[in-house]
Design a protein around this motif. Structure first.
Motif, PDB file in Angstrom:
ATOM      1  N   TYR A 107       0.820  -1.231   0.000  1.00 43.14           N
ATOM      2  CA  TYR A 107       0.000   0.000   0.000  1.00 43.14           C
ATOM      3  C   TYR A 107       0.845   1.268   0.000  1.00 43.14           C
ATOM      4  O   TYR A 107       0.342   2.349  -0.260  1.00 43.14           O
ATOM      5  N   GLN A 164      -4.836  -5.810  12.864  1.00 44.19           N
ATOM      6  CA  GLN A 164      -4.110  -4.785  13.619  1.00 44.19           C
ATOM      7  C   GLN A 164      -5.019  -4.110  14.646  1.00 44.19           C
ATOM      8  O   GLN A 164      -6.207  -4.424  14.750  1.00 44.19           O
ATOM      9  N   ARG A 185      -1.706   9.541  11.488  1.00 46.88           N
ATOM     10  CA  ARG A 185      -0.865   8.725  10.603  1.00 46.88           C
ATOM     11  C   ARG A 185      -1.625   7.443  10.321  1.00 46.88           C
ATOM     12  O   ARG A 185      -1.883   6.657  11.237  1.00 46.88           O
ATOM     13  N   GLU A 222      -1.904   5.038  13.917  1.00 45.40           N
ATOM     14  CA  GLU A 222      -1.987   3.585  13.998  1.00 45.40           C
ATOM     15  C   GLU A 222      -0.597   3.082  13.676  1.00 45.40           C
ATOM     16  O   GLU A 222       0.194   3.759  13.014  1.00 45.40           O
ATOM     17  N   TRP A 223      -0.255   1.878  14.154  1.00 46.53           N
ATOM     18  CA  TRP A 223       0.983   1.252  13.713  1.00 46.53           C
ATOM     19  C   TRP A 223       0.654  -0.199  13.429  1.00 46.53           C
ATOM     20  O   TRP A 223       0.163  -0.493  12.359  1.00 46.53           O
ATOM     21  N   VAL A 224       0.767  -1.106  14.361  1.00 47.02           N
ATOM     22  CA  VAL A 224       0.463  -2.495  14.033  1.00 47.02           C
ATOM     23  C   VAL A 224      -0.462  -3.103  15.094  1.00 47.02           C
ATOM     24  O   VAL A 224      -1.659  -3.228  14.921  1.00 47.02           O
ATOM     25  N   HIS A 247      -8.981  -0.798   9.329  1.00 52.40           N
ATOM     26  CA  HIS A 247      -8.270  -0.363   8.124  1.00 52.40           C
ATOM     27  C   HIS A 247      -7.234  -1.393   7.665  1.00 52.40           C
ATOM     28  O   HIS A 247      -6.790  -1.356   6.526  1.00 52.40           O
ATOM     29  N   GLU A 248      -6.800  -2.283   8.596  1.00 53.98           N
ATOM     30  CA  GLU A 248      -5.800  -3.294   8.237  1.00 53.98           C
ATOM     31  C   GLU A 248      -6.158  -4.618   8.920  1.00 53.98           C
ATOM     32  O   GLU A 248      -5.578  -4.991   9.920  1.00 53.98           O
TER      33      GLU A 248
END
Ligand code: CA
Length: 372
Positions: A107, A164, A185, A222-224, A247-248
């Motif tokens: 992405y 996530q 982010r 967000e990160w993981v 979103h993930e």
């Protein structure tokens, strides 16, 4: 038949490689096994901090497997984001041959080809096991190869973070109105969804998140998930930890190989790269499953993190926007349309199947099975 044949060959190659590794004296010794063949020294550039839990370690594992399975005929050295090339220039670096391999997430390349995002994460889309089903047996990987071919790249699924978390926020999200003006982010399609919901998506490499959040450059990130987010110390910069990661829902990480290089390899080395990527894909997903729960407990009990679930009406609104955003990619060009249709048709079928398999099972396991 073709795919079955590949997997059967892949399994054979893996078995042979493991045996060879167990008996070898290490890359330096085995590198001379075929004296007429020079050792190939390859660079793997990544979008992650070097040795970072999950993502960076996953790249290391993959590099080590290629080195060992090839008996040292290929020796791979891993570079963290920014070491050889910036985190977001991995695609170009492998495309032009500055590095032979890249480990990243597709992405990040939406500016090159918007449909690349289908091969990493689609908001409210497939989870890890569903994505693997589509990629390996539903035509997804063939479409991904077709999309990357003009860029002189061959992609492989090479890792997955599983579902996530929704991210770190300094204020509570109680309604869709709370998203207005939110500078967050969030990469890929999720970022575009946030933008249409009134927020301001920002794209930053992982290594820059903590400082950006702490300094107030961004309001949320967000990160993981717990395994990675604890390592970055994001709990020191924000109070509320939201779920789920709409979103993930199961992003695939990618191995990119320079296409010209890959096609010039002997067939056994091509298979070794392919099998190592498959093994790395499983290995990373397993590491996240094994580590996320204990790290979440640490965040809650040792660091006083406030866990929050996104309200249903916020999720419903974001899902509505997501389906528009995702459908628009189909209009980009003919190939994007085929990728969109392949993804959405597979998702529809697997969703129906997982309602009566995975979901029904989760319900009975948690003692809530009477309603099914
Ligand atoms: Ca993420």
């Amino acid at each position: 038949m073709k795919r079955r044949s590949f997997l059967s060959h892949a399994s054979l190659a893996l078995g042979a490689g493991v045996t060879a590794t167990a008996c070898s004296q290490g890359p330096s010794a085995t590198g001379t096994a075929k004296s007429d063949e020079p050792v190939r020294h390859w660079k793997m550039v990544t979008s992650w901090p070097l040795n970072f839990p999950g993502l960076g370690v996953g790249a290391n594992t993959l590099a080590e497997m290629i080195t060992k399975l090839s008996g040292g005929r290929i020796v791979v050295k891993v570079y963290g984001g920014g070491e050889l090339v910036p985190a977001f220039e991995v695609f170009d670096a492998v495309s032009r041959g500055t590095a032979e391999l890249g480990h990243s997430a597709s992405y990040y390349w939406k500016g090159k080809a918007p449909a690349a995002q289908f091969f990493a994460a689609v908001p409210f889309g497939m989870n890890a096991q569903e994505a693997n089903g589509w990629l390996y047996y539903g035509g997804g990987l063939e479409l991904w190869r077709e999309l990357y071919a003009p860029f002189n790249l061959v992609p492989f699924p090479a890792g997955n973070t599983e579902v996530q978390m929704g991210g770190w926020f300094n204020k509570e999200i109680n309604s869709v109105a709370d998203l207005a003006g939110l500078k967050m982010r969030i990469p890929g399609l999720g970022g575009e969804v946030l933008r249409r919901a009134g927020g301001t998506p920002v794209s930053l490499p992982g290594a820059e998140l903590f400082t950006a959040l702490q300094s107030g450059t961004i309001d949320a990130t967000e990160w993981v998930g717990p395994y990675n987010d604890l390592a970055f110390g994001l709990h020191k910069a924000a109070r509320y930890y939201y779920y789920p990661g709409w979103h993930e829902p199961g992003p695939t990480l990618e191995l990119m190989v320079n296409k010209e290089l890959y096609e010039g390899l002997p067939e056994d080395l091509q298979q070794i790269v392919a099998v190592a990527a498959q093994a790395a894909n499983l290995d990373m997903a397993s590491a996240y499953v094994a580590n996320n729960y204990s790290k979440l407990q640490s965040l809650i009990n040792e660091h006083d993190v406030q866990l929050r679930r996104f309200p249903n009406d916020v999720m419903a609104k974001l899902q509505e926007i997501s389906s528009e955003v995702v459908a628009e990619i189909a209009e980009t060009d003919e190939l994007s349309g085929r990728i969109y249709r392949s993804y959405t048709e597979f998702l529809a079928g697997v969703s129906e199947w997982h309602e009566l398999s995975e979901r029904a099972y989760y319900q009975v396991r948690s003692g809530d099975g009477q309603s099914c």
